[in-house]
Design a protein around this motif. Sequence first.
Motif, mmCIF file in Angstrom:
data_model
loop_
_atom_site.group_PDB
_atom_site.id
_atom_site.type_symbol
_atom_site.label_atom_id
_atom_site.label_comp_id
_atom_site.label_asym_id
_atom_site.label_seq_id
_atom_site.Cartn_x
_atom_site.Cartn_y
_atom_site.Cartn_z
ATOM 1 N N ILE A 111 12.362 -0.380 17.093
ATOM 2 C CA ILE A 111 11.205 0.371 16.583
ATOM 3 C C ILE A 111 11.642 1.225 15.407
ATOM 4 O O ILE A 111 11.008 1.231 14.348
ATOM 5 N N TRP A 112 12.743 1.936 15.574
ATOM 6 C CA TRP A 112 13.232 2.811 14.513
ATOM 7 C C TRP A 112 13.684 1.994 13.289
ATOM 8 O O TRP A 112 13.401 2.372 12.151
ATOM 9 N N LEU A 113 14.351 0.888 13.530
ATOM 10 C CA LEU A 113 14.807 0.035 12.428
ATOM 11 C C LEU A 113 13.614 -0.446 11.605
ATOM 12 O O LEU A 113 13.628 -0.392 10.377
ATOM 13 N N ARG A 114 12.566 -0.878 12.268
ATOM 14 C CA ARG A 114 11.366 -1.348 11.560
ATOM 15 C C ARG A 114 10.743 -0.209 10.740
ATOM 16 O O ARG A 114 10.356 -0.403 9.597
ATOM 17 N N ASP A 115 10.671 0.974 11.319
ATOM 18 C CA ASP A 115 10.115 2.119 10.587
ATOM 19 C C ASP A 115 10.987 2.487 9.388
ATOM 20 O O ASP A 115 10.464 2.813 8.317
ATOM 21 N N ALA A 116 12.298 2.458 9.563
ATOM 22 C CA ALA A 116 13.213 2.794 8.469
ATOM 23 C C ALA A 116 13.094 1.777 7.330
ATOM 24 O O ALA A 116 13.050 2.152 6.156
ATOM 25 N N VAL A 117 13.015 0.506 7.668
ATOM 26 C CA VAL A 117 12.844 -0.533 6.648
ATOM 27 C C VAL A 117 11.493 -0.350 5.950
ATOM 28 O O VAL A 117 11.399 -0.445 4.727
ATOM 29 N N GLY A 118 10.454 -0.055 6.721
ATOM 30 C CA GLY A 118 9.134 0.185 6.134
ATOM 31 C C GLY A 118 9.164 1.345 5.151
ATOM 32 O O GLY A 118 8.537 1.288 4.090
ATOM 33 N N PHE A 119 9.910 2.388 5.477
ATOM 34 C CA PHE A 119 10.016 3.538 4.579
ATOM 35 C C PHE A 119 10.656 3.147 3.254
ATOM 36 O O PHE A 119 10.140 3.474 2.196
ATOM 37 N N VAL A 120 11.791 2.443 3.285
ATOM 38 C CA VAL A 120 12.466 2.114 2.023
ATOM 39 C C VAL A 120 11.680 1.095 1.214
ATOM 40 O O VAL A 120 11.881 0.973 0.007
ATOM 41 N N GLN A 121 10.767 0.389 1.849
ATOM 42 C CA GLN A 121 9.949 -0.572 1.111
ATOM 43 C C GLN A 121 8.814 0.094 0.333
ATOM 44 O O GLN A 121 8.256 -0.506 -0.574
ATOM 45 N N VAL A 122 8.498 1.335 0.654
ATOM 46 C CA VAL A 122 7.402 2.036 -0.024
ATOM 47 C C VAL A 122 7.749 2.317 -1.478
ATOM 48 O O VAL A 122 6.921 2.160 -2.364
ATOM 49 N N TYR A 123 8.982 2.733 -1.716
ATOM 50 C CA TYR A 123 9.401 3.122 -3.060
ATOM 51 C C TYR A 123 10.423 2.127 -3.590
ATOM 52 O O TYR A 123 11.587 2.152 -3.201
ATOM 53 N N SER A 124 10.001 1.277 -4.495
ATOM 54 C CA SER A 124 10.894 0.294 -5.100
ATOM 55 C C SER A 124 12.072 1.004 -5.760
ATOM 56 O O SER A 124 11.900 1.971 -6.484
ATOM 57 N N GLY A 125 13.265 0.538 -5.474
ATOM 58 C CA GLY A 125 14.463 1.091 -6.088
ATOM 59 C C GLY A 125 15.090 2.250 -5.350
ATOM 60 O O GLY A 125 16.176 2.702 -5.707
ATOM 61 N N VAL A 126 14.460 2.733 -4.302
ATOM 62 C CA VAL A 126 14.994 3.895 -3.594
ATOM 63 C C VAL A 126 16.267 3.554 -2.818
ATOM 64 O O VAL A 126 17.108 4.421 -2.592
ATOM 65 N N VAL A 127 16.445 2.301 -2.452
ATOM 66 C CA VAL A 127 17.627 1.891 -1.688
ATOM 67 C C VAL A 127 18.905 2.213 -2.463
ATOM 68 O O VAL A 127 19.858 2.766 -1.906
ATOM 69 N N THR A 128 18.934 1.889 -3.731
ATOM 70 C CA THR A 128 20.117 2.146 -4.556
ATOM 71 C C THR A 128 20.405 3.640 -4.621
ATOM 72 O O THR A 128 21.558 4.071 -4.508
ATOM 73 N N ILE A 129 19.367 4.430 -4.773
ATOM 74 C CA ILE A 129 19.526 5.881 -4.858
ATOM 75 C C ILE A 129 20.023 6.448 -3.532
ATOM 76 O O ILE A 129 20.918 7.300 -3.501
ATOM 77 N N MET A 130 19.482 5.961 -2.416
ATOM 78 C CA MET A 130 19.909 6.446 -1.105
ATOM 79 C C MET A 130 21.359 6.062 -0.814
ATOM 80 O O MET A 130 22.121 6.864 -0.264
ATOM 81 N N PHE A 149 22.669 1.283 8.411
ATOM 82 C CA PHE A 149 22.113 1.857 7.189
ATOM 83 C C PHE A 149 22.114 0.813 6.072
ATOM 84 O O PHE A 149 21.140 0.671 5.332
ATOM 85 N N ALA A 150 23.203 0.054 5.974
ATOM 86 C CA ALA A 150 23.296 -0.993 4.946
ATOM 87 C C ALA A 150 22.257 -2.086 5.183
ATOM 88 O O ALA A 150 21.650 -2.591 4.231
ATOM 89 N N LEU A 151 22.034 -2.450 6.441
ATOM 90 C CA LEU A 151 21.029 -3.476 6.737
ATOM 91 C C LEU A 151 19.618 -2.991 6.409
ATOM 92 O O LEU A 151 18.789 -3.772 5.934
ATOM 93 N N ILE A 152 19.359 -1.717 6.643
ATOM 94 C CA ILE A 152 18.061 -1.150 6.254
ATOM 95 C C ILE A 152 17.894 -1.292 4.749
ATOM 96 O O ILE A 152 16.844 -1.718 4.263
ATOM 97 N N GLY A 153 18.940 -0.961 4.023
ATOM 98 C CA GLY A 153 18.900 -1.086 2.572
ATOM 99 C C GLY A 153 18.684 -2.522 2.129
ATOM 100 O O GLY A 153 17.875 -2.795 1.234
ATOM 101 N N ALA A 154 19.394 -3.449 2.757
ATOM 102 C CA ALA A 154 19.266 -4.862 2.386
ATOM 103 C C ALA A 154 17.856 -5.380 2.672
ATOM 104 O O ALA A 154 17.260 -6.072 1.843
ATOM 105 N N LEU A 155 17.330 -5.029 3.830
ATOM 106 C CA LEU A 155 15.976 -5.477 4.176
ATOM 107 C C LEU A 155 14.933 -4.831 3.267
ATOM 108 O O LEU A 155 13.951 -5.473 2.893
ATOM 109 N N GLY A 156 15.150 -3.587 2.887
ATOM 110 C CA GLY A 156 14.247 -2.927 1.953
ATOM 111 C C GLY A 156 14.337 -3.527 0.560
ATOM 112 O O GLY A 156 13.322 -3.719 -0.107
ATOM 113 N N TRP A 157 15.544 -3.846 0.129
ATOM 114 C CA TRP A 157 15.758 -4.447 -1.190
ATOM 115 C C TRP A 157 15.017 -5.775 -1.312
ATOM 116 O O TRP A 157 14.453 -6.074 -2.355
ATOM 117 N N MET A 158 14.992 -6.546 -0.229
ATOM 118 C CA MET A 158 14.299 -7.844 -0.277
ATOM 119 C C MET A 158 12.839 -7.677 -0.650
ATOM 120 O O MET A 158 12.275 -8.525 -1.331
#
Length: 182
Positions: free
Chosen positions: A84-103, A148-157
């Motif tokens: 549940i938390w992983l899905r929410d975290a991925v959803g968060f990074v998907q809101v703002y394009s490019g935020v994964v690199t900054i985080m 954390f890296a997987l959240i970033g990777a899934l958000g980057w996609m």
Amino acid sequence: MRADAKENYHHLLVAARDVITQQGAGASLRDIARRAEVSHVTLLRHFPTREALLDALLRKSLEELTAKAGSLELSSSPGEALLIWLRDAVGFVQVYSGVVTIMAAALADPQSALHTSCDELRKAGERLLKRAQAQGVARSDMEGSDLFALIGALGWMNDQAPFKPRAEYLFEVVSNAIMVRQ
């Protein structure tokens, strides 16, 4: 802070959310100031750097995700809580394009304005992961930084048009790789 300064601050954050949601984390600070109907100097007075603006914009959401992890730790199902938390975290990074690199950069830089928020998020995910590992439902060889890296990777996609249609499927592949099926 004076009332007009508070109003400008709030107005800038609302405008930043809108512009960054549309244009991504690299959005023009001048566009944000224009959307907020303030001068570029006013924006810089409140947020002297892009990172300071992103910190103010993202901190509340990062804190909410961290708090959600804390409440999910009390869940009776550690595996379900982690997913549940992983899905929410991925959803968060998907809101703002490019935020994964900054985080990711902020996590590696203790001097960064975003470092504390990102590190707390990483630690929150790690606690959920360790709880699931202790119950034998998550891979034992993973660490919080891997999550954390997987959240970033899934958000980057989500930022990549060719991968976006498969994002949900790939989330399932990754989540199945994290979890131990019994």
